[in-house]
Structures are given as C-alpha cells and as structure tokens.
Design a protein around this motif. Structure first.
Motif, PDB file in Angstrom:
ATOM      1  N   GLY A 216     112.403  36.165 102.792  1.00  0.00           N
ATOM      2  CA  GLY A 216     112.034  35.428 101.584  1.00  0.00           C
ATOM      3  C   GLY A 216     112.240  33.932 101.756  1.00  0.00           C
TER       4      GLY A 216
ATOM      5  N   ARG B 142     111.257  29.709  99.924  1.00  0.00           N
ATOM      6  CA  ARG B 142     110.725  28.881  98.840  1.00  0.00           C
ATOM      7  C   ARG B 142     109.561  28.091  99.415  1.00  0.00           C
ATOM      8  NH1 ARG B 142     116.367  26.822  95.882  1.00  0.00           N
ATOM      9  NH2 ARG B 142     116.983  28.934  95.291  1.00  0.00           N
TER      10      ARG B 142
ATOM     11  N   LEU C 187     109.222  42.750  93.600  1.00  0.00           N
ATOM     12  CA  LEU C 187     110.274  41.866  94.103  1.00  0.00           C
ATOM     13  C   LEU C 187     111.603  42.599  94.032  1.00  0.00           C
ATOM     14  CD1 LEU C 187     109.602  38.361  92.499  1.00  0.00           C
ATOM     15  CD2 LEU C 187     108.992  39.155  94.792  1.00  0.00           C
TER      16      LEU C 187
ATOM     17  N   ASP D  81     117.148  33.913  95.959  1.00  0.00           N
ATOM     18  CA  ASP D  81     115.804  34.312  95.522  1.00  0.00           C
ATOM     19  C   ASP D  81     115.527  35.759  95.907  1.00  0.00           C
ATOM     20  OD1 ASP D  81     114.560  31.700  94.609  1.00  0.00           O
ATOM     21  OD2 ASP D  81     115.282  31.141  96.595  1.00  0.00           O
ATOM     22  N   PRO D  82     114.695  36.439  95.106  1.00  0.00           N
ATOM     23  CA  PRO D  82     114.336  37.814  95.465  1.00  0.00           C
ATOM     24  C   PRO D  82     113.409  37.845  96.675  1.00  0.00           C
ATOM     25  CG  PRO D  82     113.110  37.107  93.527  1.00  0.00           C
ATOM     26  CD  PRO D  82     114.081  36.013  93.836  1.00  0.00           C
TER      27      PRO D  82
ATOM     28  N   GLU E  17     105.978  36.282  98.555  1.00  0.00           N
ATOM     29  CA  GLU E  17     106.920  36.183  97.438  1.00  0.00           C
ATOM     30  C   GLU E  17     106.217  36.048  96.086  1.00  0.00           C
ATOM     31  OE1 GLU E  17     106.733  34.270 100.080  1.00  0.00           O
ATOM     32  OE2 GLU E  17     108.667  34.113 101.097  1.00  0.00           O
ATOM     33  N   VAL E  18     105.047  35.394  96.084  1.00  0.00           N
ATOM     34  CA  VAL E  18     104.363  35.136  94.813  1.00  0.00           C
ATOM     35  C   VAL E  18     103.429  36.291  94.464  1.00  0.00           C
ATOM     36  CG1 VAL E  18     102.783  33.566  93.615  1.00  0.00           C
ATOM     37  CG2 VAL E  18     104.606  32.641  95.084  1.00  0.00           C
TER      38      VAL E  18
ATOM     39  N   ALA F 175     105.219  39.391  93.254  1.00  0.00           N
ATOM     40  CA  ALA F 175     105.816  39.244  91.915  1.00  0.00           C
ATOM     41  C   ALA F 175     104.899  39.839  90.856  1.00  0.00           C
ATOM     42  CB  ALA F 175     106.093  37.774  91.610  1.00  0.00           C
ATOM     43  N   ARG F 176     103.605  39.968  91.155  1.00  0.00           N
ATOM     44  CA  ARG F 176     102.675  40.552  90.186  1.00  0.00           C
ATOM     45  C   ARG F 176     102.474  42.050  90.423  1.00  0.00           C
ATOM     46  NH1 ARG F 176      99.289  36.377  92.131  1.00  0.00           N
ATOM     47  NH2 ARG F 176      99.794  34.416  91.119  1.00  0.00           N
TER      48      ARG F 176
ATOM     49  N   ARG G 244     110.366  43.872  89.086  1.00  0.00           N
ATOM     50  CA  ARG G 244     111.517  43.263  89.754  1.00  0.00           C
ATOM     51  C   ARG G 244     112.651  44.277  89.805  1.00  0.00           C
ATOM     52  NH1 ARG G 244     113.306  37.013  89.136  1.00  0.00           N
ATOM     53  NH2 ARG G 244     115.121  37.071  90.483  1.00  0.00           N
TER      54      ARG G 244
ATOM     55  N   ARG H 182     116.228  46.004  92.108  1.00  0.00           N
ATOM     56  CA  ARG H 182     117.431  45.613  92.856  1.00  0.00           C
ATOM     57  C   ARG H 182     117.519  46.408  94.155  1.00  0.00           C
ATOM     58  NH1 ARG H 182     121.982  43.544  88.700  1.00  0.00           N
ATOM     59  NH2 ARG H 182     120.489  42.610  87.263  1.00  0.00           N
TER      60      ARG H 182
END
Lengths: 403, 403
Positions: free
Chosen positions: B14, B16, B43, B350-351, B371-372, B375-376, B381, B383
């Motif tokens: 992961g 940024r 995620l 971050d996840p 990562e983006v 997310a959809r 999300r 654990r």
C-alpha cells in the motif's frame, strides 16, 4: 515538524432527504466540496451504525475516547464547561433556573433569564449541605448552569430534581441505589436552600416588578460522576485546543485535556459570528498541534425543523471555513458529531459525512461533501473512534505497533 | 474436496500518491488486474483504521491470529524464523553481529558479514550462563541472528544490549521489572562471553587481515516471551505452508504451525528470483490445503524511497504470479501486511487493497488492483482478522455458527 491537525465538527450536520435533498446536498459550499475533491471521504457512525448519539458521546468518540468507557452522564461535561474545577469522583449535574408559582414549576427556563451571576454568588454563599459535602454551583449561558458535589461516599445514582415538564412541583431527588442516599439528601438540601435564597433575591424582585419570570428554583438533572480520562497530551503527544460556543463542548474538551479557547460573542445559533470563531481557530493553529472546532448552528436549525435555515447556515459556515490556512503542514478532517434530520427536529442514528484533507491522501474522485456522495468515498464506512487514529497517521504522528 | 487456499501477501504494497499516483496505480500488472476483474475487492486495515503496523503484527492478523493477543515482541518470531526450536515461555531476542573498536560499537552490521556459521558454533560451544539457563544462538542471513534463553523464572522485561546507534559501547541489559533480574544477568553473561570468544576467532582474524569489519559482538533486542499460539491445523483443519524469504515471516509461519518451505536463492529484495519462489508455491499447492506466500520487494523499495523501483518490482511480481494455476479448486487472496509510502520510507496506517478470487465470488465491476480502485469494491473496508474467515468461507471450509 509533523503537520498540525484540525478537526472541524459540524454539529448535527447529517440529515435525511427533505423534499428530495438533504441540506448539505442543497447548499452551495465551494470550500467543503474543494476539500472533498482534493481529499478522501467516507461516512462515520459516531458510535456504531444506527446508534443515535448525543453531542457529548459523539464528540468523545471523535476525540478517540470511547464514550462507553468515559461518558458518565451529561452533568460532568456541562460542569467542566461552565468552568467548575472538577476532580475524578466528583458528582455533577446540569441545571436550569426555573420559575415557580404556587409551588409549581411554571417556566423551566425562567423567562430565559440572563442576569444570573449575582444569583450564583448568593447561592454559593448561602447554601450549606450536611454530611461534609462540598458544593459549587455555577451559572452558564442564559438560564443554564451546573452543580458539583464533592465528598466521601457520594454516588451519582439519584433521580433528578428537574421534573422535565411544567405544572408540577420540583421533584425530590430519590436514591436509585441505597449507596446514593447521602447524595440525594445533599441534592435536596441544595435545592431547598437555593429556593429560599432565590425567593428573596433582589434580582428576582426586580424581574417580577418588570413582569418577567423570576428564577425561583434551580432544577438539576444529568447526574454523573466525573470520570478519569487519560489526558489528551499523554495519549496523543500533542498540545490540543478546543474552540466552541457551547458549555458542553467546552467541558468535553476540558475533561479530555484540551485547552478551551473562548471567542466573545459566539451564540451557538445560526446567527453566531463564525468569522470571529475562525479567527480563534487560525490563532490556535499557530500555537497548538491539534485544534477541534465545533460549529453548532446546523444542529440548532435542525432542532427547530428549519430546512432553509440549515441550508443557509451551511452556506455561511462554508464561507467562514474558506479562511482556513490550507497548507502542507496542516491536516484537516470535517465531519459531524451526529445526524439531526430537520424532519425529526431531533438526532438520528444515521452516519455523518467525513472528509480528510492533507498531503498524501488517496484522492477518490468524490466531488461533493454530503451524505450520499461521501458514501462512495475511499474511506468507506468508519466509526467515530477511527477518526483520531486516521488523523494521527495522515499527519505522520502515529506510533508503530510491532516491528 | 474443498478448494485449496492461497494467500499472497505483498509486503508493504500500500502507498500514498506520489506525483499523482501510487506505485500500484502506475504499474502495468495484467495478472493482478485480471484477478480483480474476475474477483471481488476491498480495502483491509491490517489491525484497525490508522494503526501503523509492522510486518509481524500484520501477518499475524492476516493469518487470523489477533496480534494484541499473540504478538509478544519480535524476538520469538525471528528466533523461530532462523530455526531455533522454541517452546512457550522461552525468551527470545533478535540479534546482530557488530564490530567493536576501542570498546565502542563502530558498525552495527559487522561489514554485512556472511560467514557466520562458524561463529555461531563457537558461541554455542563456548558460552555458559549461570542460573541453570539454557541458551541457543543461531545466525540468520547476513549479520542477523537470534538468541533463545530457556529456564525457570525468566522474564522478557529487560532492556536491549543493542545500543541502536554507533560510537557507544554495547549496552548492559537492565531488568525493567524486578522479576526480570536473572534474565538481564543471563543476557549480559551471554554478551560478554560471546565478545571474548569472537575476539579470538579465526574468522574475525581473517576478516581483519582482509580489511573487513570483524564480528566482535552480538547485540540483542526485541525481547519477547514465546507465546502459546493455537496451531493452524487445529484452528482451521487445514495443513498449511508458508513461503517467504525473510526469517521474520518464516518465524511467524512456524509459530502459527505452518510448514516453512525454503527456496534457495531468495533475497527478500527487489532482485529476488520470484519465478523460483512461485515454483515453490505451485509445488506447495499440490501438497497443502493452505499456502501463504510473502513477497517482500515492494517494501524494500519503499523503505529505500524508490518509487520507480517499486513500480518495476510490482510489474515483475505480476509476471511471476501469472504462473499461478488458477482453477476452480483454488481460492486466492492478494493483499498486503501494511502500507509503506515511498515518500515516508516507512510504514503507514493506510489500508491495503485486497482481492478475493475464486468460484462464486460476487464480481463487483472493479477493474484494477490498487488502493483507490479497490476502495470501491464489493468487500468494502475490512480488517486483517476478517481475511481468513472470508477465505475459509469462499472455499466452503467454514463451519456453521448456530443452526
């Protein structure tokens, strides 16, 4: 140096559609929408999905303090908010001045009295309760106040003296557990002695002569023991400040170890001078690592059932937020403490939108800050207790767990 | 027969955005994107939102072992990884060979020495600590190693002998709790006797004559007690194997009851021969119900701050994964143990993206493994602790809870 953190809590911001749109969806809010476009968004359940929370529990969770552990009733937070110096173990109540007639409560807000400072002094000077119990009463804004009892063997499990409706006498406090007998007695002694003092007081005589409702009694409710809360600075290694109009949020900040920064002239309503509040926030960002600001008006408009007023207030707060010094050394979260549907005139358990803005966020393509758009955001659905860890990590202030 | 399960852990995958895109977003990775198109994505917060985890805690969670319960420090996992036979209650440390000069640590990696096997033997033969404490030291890859102490009354609450910087002497271990006094004493005896043995050793004399830094001391840190971990086979009714380059992941696998399958020639870096590793994985899938493979290079590139290297490594690992035998009797998860932003050269909270591939997944229309995009995904999300239950259930290996 790690970026500073700003947590903007829009009180009661979340809503349900009203004639097809929520107030957030309807409002023109270029600044909040910019934060969303440049940030990453999601939904937050302040406590858990469907749980309808109050402002105190919502704010505690957003600050990373589990309300199931630290929320002991509203009294302690109101008492800290009006400036009573509290210690863990003290018992505190929120209070109202009320008008009595023929022994009955006829106005639970005493004509929305404002001149309460002298009454407070007279009560503190005159009331003496038995059993070695220390006592501090403090007036807050308008007809509001708070009471603290301190002493060995006190217990918050007592019924309120506030009957919560009009046309009935002041209630006698009853212990809800045998261990709380001396607390109920002290509260009743306070209540009776305060009535005697207030009935004679020149401020009330003047109000009566002016045709205003006198403050003949102090009603107490929201009993709670002051909890042991780990100080914010110890927990997060940051110096933090809170900016708010309401005693409740001030008290939450204080009990969590945030410095409360007052701003003269704030009302907590839709007419509050937000530009002044944002001046305080900007100044605080120069001095503190973390600043929480509560903006209350949207919740007021919701409780009043005024959709247009909520829309207008959101547009005004968006303009005020536009003065924020967005820069790479700032990380910002904007969210709410709970939803307050205008149609309900009350809180609901719906989640609130959240946007995180700062260097390094994973932009998610969401365009608008509202309940529906943010549901598609890259953060997914989180809980209030997740917000502080996310902010700390985004700001590079998190500690590694394990190696 | 129920499908076998493959868990692919892309270490530190992961990120940024860096100049507008994460390495995963920038890399050409047709295989991973195919898994996402044919699978369901989401995620994962390895531990919880915003919590910055290490590799050990991240892997434990992905294997379904709550790190807050089972992570007792890094030492035990490193020690299991280098092959020390551990029992619950043993105290273990991770170690480095270091170079001393004039009594000061001048190189915490002893010139990245490789010929440590003879040194290990000499130390194990020569060191005898008091108090009936048994001891095993084992060299790992390069300058690394691990130490185990076994005996009654040992306690991991001791300070490290590794000063964690150069230009200072080896630290004396101090008990951090009175109960740990004998452990600190044993560790100090080991450290001093090892220094005496190493200073005379022919391997070091040869290194000095060749102008290389000798391994004059063994520094210890990461103290932990070996935890009681319920074996993987008991917990999941599967025979499991782990494939990895690093001692840490080998150790996590072993302590959880996975068979560790070594692959000669792996480096754990961006140059590691991934095709060989995938050969081991394919072979393991023929013999085991569950295989976890850790691929380390992306984390290395992140710690080095090398974005292009991370992109290139992702493209290479995608090519290697393409050799996986995708079939209806296989269920695959690809995810990470934590995020490692290149810009930070360190982990973040971050996840990480997750894709589940296998017969019966609810395809969600997501096209890309990043990562983006994830997310959809249809998983939302989650654990780390959710991953094993999801895999078991997708493979038809879950047990019904209630009737």
């Amino acid at each position: 140096m790690a970026p500073r953190i700003l947590l903007v809590v829009l009180d009661g911001i979340g809503d349900r559609p009203w004639k097809g749109a929520t107030a957030l969806q309807a409002a023109r809010k270029p600044f909040l929408d910019r934060l969303v476009r440049e940030g990453v968004s999601g939904l937050v359940d302040p406590v858990a999905p469907g749980v309808k929370v109050g402002s105190a529990t919502g704010h505690l969770a957003l600050l990373g303090y589990d309300p199931y552990q630290y929320y002991t009733g509203r009294g302690p937070f109101e008492a800290a908010g009006v400036g009573i110096g509290l210690r863990p173990g003290d018992i505190a109540f929120r209070c109202n001045f009320a008008t009595l007639r023929g022994g009955l409560v006829v106005d639970r807000r005493a004509g929305r009295i404002r001149e309460t400072r002298e009454l407070e002094e007279a009560v503190n000077r005159g009331v003496r309760v038995s059993g070695g119990v220390e006592l501090v009463f403090r007036a807050g804004t308008g007809h509001r106040g708070a009471l603290m009892l301190r002493g060995a063997g006190l217990d918050p499990r007592v019924s309120p003296t506030d009957p919560k409706r009009e046309g009935v006498p002041v209630s006698s406090s009853e212990p809800l557990d045998p261990a709380a007998a001396s607390t109920a007695r002290a509260l009743n002694e306070f209540t009776e002695q305060a009535m005697a003092i207030l009935s004679e007081h020149p401020v009330n005589r003047r109000r009566e002569s002016e045709g205003k409702n006198p403050a003949g009694a102090i009603l107490s409710r929201g009993a709670g023991v002051v909890p042991v809360i780990p100080p914010f600075a110890d927990r997060y290694h940051m110096r933090g400040a809170a900016v708010a109009a309401t005693a409740l949020v001030a008290g939450i900040g204080r009990l969590c170890g945030l410095e409360f920064l007052s701003t003269p002239g704030l009302t907590g309503g839709v007419d509050s001078p937000l530009e002044k509040k944002m001046e305080t926030v900007r100044r605080a960002l120069g001095e503190y690592d973390f600043v929480m600001v509560n903006i209350k008006g949207a919740d007021e408009a919701s409780h009043d059932g005024k959709w247009e007023e909520k829309v207008g207030f959101i547009e005004r707060l968006d303009g005020a937020l536009d003065s924020l010094p967005l820069s790479p050394d700032l990380v910002v979260a904007v969210t709410g403490d709970h939803s307050s549907p205008v149609a309900w005139k009350d809180h609901s358990g719906d989640p609130v939108p959240l946007v995180l803005w700062g260097e390094g966020v994973r932009r998610d393509g969401v365009q608008r800050f509202d309940e529906v758009s943010c549901a598609r955001g890259g953060l997914g659905r989180l809980r209030g207790l997740d917000v502080m860890p996310l902010l700390l990590d985004l700001a590079g202030r998190s500690e590694k767990y394990g190696e």
